[in-house]
Motif scaffolding. Structure first.
Motif, short mmCIF file in Angstrom:
data_model
loop_
_atom_site.label_atom_id
_atom_site.label_comp_id
_atom_site.label_asym_id
_atom_site.label_seq_id
_atom_site.Cartn_x
_atom_site.Cartn_y
_atom_site.Cartn_z
N GLU A 322 47.40 -19.77 -7.05
CA GLU A 322 47.03 -19.87 -5.11
C GLU A 322 48.15 -20.15 -4.56
O GLU A 322 49.26 -20.02 -5.09
CB GLU A 322 47.04 -21.92 -5.30
CG GLU A 322 46.45 -22.45 -3.87
CD GLU A 322 46.45 -23.34 -3.55
OE1 GLU A 322 46.12 -24.35 -2.38
OE2 GLU A 322 46.83 -24.80 -4.46
N VAL A 323 47.60 -19.20 -3.75
CA VAL A 323 48.72 -18.30 -2.64
C VAL A 323 48.09 -19.45 -1.42
O VAL A 323 47.34 -19.03 0.04
CB VAL A 323 48.60 -17.03 -1.78
CG1 VAL A 323 49.72 -16.80 -1.24
CG2 VAL A 323 49.29 -16.16 -3.75
N ALA A 324 49.25 -20.39 -0.91
CA ALA A 324 49.29 -21.24 0.48
C ALA A 324 50.31 -19.93 1.05
O ALA A 324 50.84 -20.02 1.47
CB ALA A 324 50.29 -22.35 0.49
N ILE A 325 49.91 -20.51 2.74
CA ILE A 325 50.12 -19.77 3.61
C ILE A 325 50.60 -21.12 5.15
O ILE A 325 50.21 -21.08 5.31
CB ILE A 325 49.06 -19.37 4.58
CG1 ILE A 325 48.06 -17.66 3.33
CG2 ILE A 325 49.33 -18.35 5.43
CD1 ILE A 325 47.53 -16.61 4.08
N ARG A 326 52.06 -20.23 4.98
CA ARG A 326 52.97 -20.75 6.47
C ARG A 326 52.62 -20.47 7.14
O ARG A 326 53.33 -18.42 7.33
CB ARG A 326 54.20 -21.44 5.93
CG ARG A 326 55.18 -22.20 6.68
CD ARG A 326 56.73 -22.50 6.36
NE ARG A 326 56.82 -23.11 5.27
CZ ARG A 326 57.75 -23.72 4.42
NH1 ARG A 326 58.54 -23.20 5.66
NH2 ARG A 326 58.08 -23.94 3.69
N TRP A 327 52.13 -20.48 8.23
CA TRP A 327 51.18 -19.57 9.59
C TRP A 327 53.27 -20.10 10.57
O TRP A 327 52.73 -21.32 11.28
CB TRP A 327 50.65 -19.81 10.64
CG TRP A 327 49.25 -19.58 9.55
CD1 TRP A 327 48.62 -20.02 8.99
CD2 TRP A 327 48.75 -18.22 9.82
NE1 TRP A 327 47.27 -19.64 8.21
CE2 TRP A 327 47.85 -18.81 8.12
CE3 TRP A 327 49.19 -17.16 10.00
CZ2 TRP A 327 47.18 -17.55 8.12
CZ3 TRP A 327 48.21 -15.83 10.20
CH2 TRP A 327 47.30 -16.37 8.65
N VAL A 328 53.53 -19.08 11.30
CA VAL A 328 54.81 -19.07 11.13
C VAL A 328 54.90 -18.66 13.02
O VAL A 328 54.97 -16.82 12.93
CB VAL A 328 55.79 -18.88 10.66
CG1 VAL A 328 57.44 -18.93 11.54
CG2 VAL A 328 56.75 -19.95 9.54
N PRO A 329 55.01 -19.21 13.89
CA PRO A 329 54.89 -18.18 15.63
C PRO A 329 56.45 -17.50 15.46
O PRO A 329 57.49 -17.62 15.56
CB PRO A 329 55.11 -19.37 16.49
CG PRO A 329 54.74 -20.60 15.84
CD PRO A 329 54.66 -20.08 14.15
#
Length: 541
Positions: A322-329
């Motif tokens: 499972e690849v969790a994505i941390r969205w970083v501005p």
């Protein structure tokens, strides 16, 4: 003789019409039927190339260099085949073609009208892609919803095709949303009924209706829609929101859409979604996990990076992870300590983009990855951030930059492509489409691909400045992919780093759920290795 399926939408947009279209393509292909898909977009832009991602989401690029709607990415990923410019038709293209003929004098003495001139152009493009591809079935999705003023010409062209073709050669599928009224705890069919009435007023009776809903759809609802919309009960297909978009072909097949379509079009083919079921099983039953930060300019709108997101999912499937994505501005990294936003991630992806906003934040993300040993994958502008950061902090080139953001930089390590200097019009003038790339033996890229020459899709105006190549290579940057003549740098790596690689092209555009892109696959392998190792890897120079 090819068959035609026309997919329209009602009530509201963005409820899954594109995924339904792509899933129908997957269902038919799995039954041994040769398919192709076309998107009919009513907006007046010639293409979405100059639109902000906030307006239109990601711009998907085909192998032959067309800038298109993001739905073409879904089509390619689901049916596992490359599409071309012919698969993307906009009102802007249609009007432009007709007006250019009028200016040439092709219509001397005639009045140019929506019918028949615009509709004939639309029909020619629909028939043309069917002929070019030699498909058994062409699926055409009409963007927007029935009743949109700008879409009426497309609907009329479809009506004419249904009249021109034999009765068993066309099929209309209407995708509608069933709203849930919380106060009464009910799904409401009235918006669907009005949507179908609007479609029928244009001369098209839907053959099948797909009911999108966020709640279970009971049998009495589907029967009601069948009765009031004059559609066979077996052709009203409920499609509740799924855990993953890749479940949709399986659900639609199980609920009879494939059988109905083949029956109505007079086609034959046995169900065979075994491979697809396997990849969905692996996606939903991961054995391990990794977290990846995506550092971008448009992270508030995830559709701006839809191909990147899906490529990470595909790579996870390959590793049963499972690849969790941390969205970083990216902008946030310009004023905050990168460790505050990136600590604990197993990998960092910096995707492409245009404009100065967030640029310095992307450079700081690259510096964090390089100095902490965090796996890094830079895509287009992400590679340029890698190169700029390395020039500044590893090579001592103070003020190194891209001329896109600082035309007066003392060290233009990224500069405008030679072919771009005379460009005036911005639409469709970048380096677009698939180009060959020769890989350096022994490099990380060469090991990932397993071959010496690859073709990848581009969308950019700026490039690595070869005047700085020797200086950067002397300090540890490795040019591992170039154009066949060696004049354009396509891939850069950082020597001694577990995985720090940037591409001038967009590998995410060619990733498929059953065939993840090699660079994403190896990037996730490095991220999983970092996760398994626990503590951060030793810093590099």
């Amino acid at each position: 003789m090819p068959k035609y399926i026309f997919v329209t939408g009602g009530v509201v947009s963005s409820v899954g019409k594109g995924i339904t279209t792509a899933s129908l393509g997957r269902i038919l292909k799995s039954r041994g039927i040769k398919v192709s898909i076309q998107k009919l977009d009513p907006y007046l832009n010639v293409d979405p190339g100059t639109m902000s991602p906030y307006q239109h989401g990601e711009v998907f690029v085909t192998v032959d260099g067309a800038e298109t709607d993001l739905d073409l990415g879904h089509y390619e990923r689901f049916i596992d085949q490359d599409l071309t410019a012919a698969s993307s038709v906009t009102s802007g293209q249609v009007y432009l073609a007709v007006l250019e003929r009028e200016r040439r004098g092709d219509y001397l003495g005639g009045t140019i009208q929506q019918v028949p001139h615009l509709t004939n152009e639309i029909k020619a493009r629909i028939y043309g892609v069917a002929e070019q591809t030699g498909c058994d079935v062409l699926i055409c999705e009409v963007g927007g919803t029935v009743g949109d003023i700008e879409g009426e010409t497309f609907i009329e062209a479809i009506r004419q095709i249904r009249h021109e073709q034999p009765r068993d050669a066309t099929l209309s599928v209407h995708v509608c949303f069933l709203p849930w009224v919380g106060a009464t705890g009910e799904l409401k069919t009235k918006p669907t009924q009005h949507s179908v009435r609007e479609l029928r007023s244009k001369g098209i009776q839907p053959d099948a209706i797909v009911l999108r809903a966020d709640h279970p759809v009971p049998r009495d609802i589907t029967d009601k829609v069948a009765l009031f919309c004059d559609v066979e009960p077996r052709a009203v297909i409920p499609m509740e929101t799924a855990d993953t978009i890749y479940e949709v072909p399986i659900t639609l097949e199980e609920r009879g859409l494939g059988d109905f379509v083949l029956d109505r079009l007079g086609l034959e083919g046995q169900r065979d979604l075994a491979e697809w079921r396997d990849l969905v099983y692996r996606l939903k039953h991961p054995r391990r996990a990794a977290e990846v930060a995506v550092v971008g300019k448009y992270v508030e709108l995830r559709d701006a990076y839809i191909s990147v997101k899906e490529a990470l999912v595909h790579a996870g499937i390959a590793h049963e992870a499972e690849v969790a994505i941390r969205w970083v501005p990216a902008e946030a990294l310009e004023t905050r300590d990168p460790a505050d936003l990136l600590a604990g991630v197993d990998g960092i992806v910096v995707p492409g983009g245009f404009g100065e906003r967030g640029w310095e934040g992307k450079i700081r993300a690259a510096e964090y990855a390089r100095t902490t040993g965090t796996p890094y994958l830079g895509l287009c502008l992400g590679m340029q951030a890698l190169v700029t950061e390395f020039a500044r902090h590893a090579c001592g080139l103070v003020g190194a930059n891209s001329t896109e953001f600082d035309p007066e930089t003392p060290h233009p390590v990224i500069s405008l492509l030679e072919e771009q200097h005379a460009v005036v019009n911005l639409g469709g003038t970048m380096r677009l489409g698939a180009y060959p790339c020769r890989l350096l033996p022994g490099s990380l890229a060469r090991r990932a691909y397993g071959t010496d020459l690859v073709r990848e899709r581009h969308r950019h105006r700026w490039e690595f400045n070869n005047a700085y190549r020797a200086r950067l290579e002397a300090e540890g940057l490795r040019v591992s992919g170039t154009s066949p003549d060696g004049s354009l740098v396509e891939i850069s790596e950082i020597s001694g780093h577990p995985f720090m690689l940037g591409t001038q092209f967009h590998p995410e555009l060619q990733s498929r759920p059953n065939r993840p892109h090699p660079l994403f696959r190896e990037f996730i392998a490095a991220a999983l290795a970092r996760r398994a190792a626990g503590a951060a890897a030793p810093a590099t120079a």
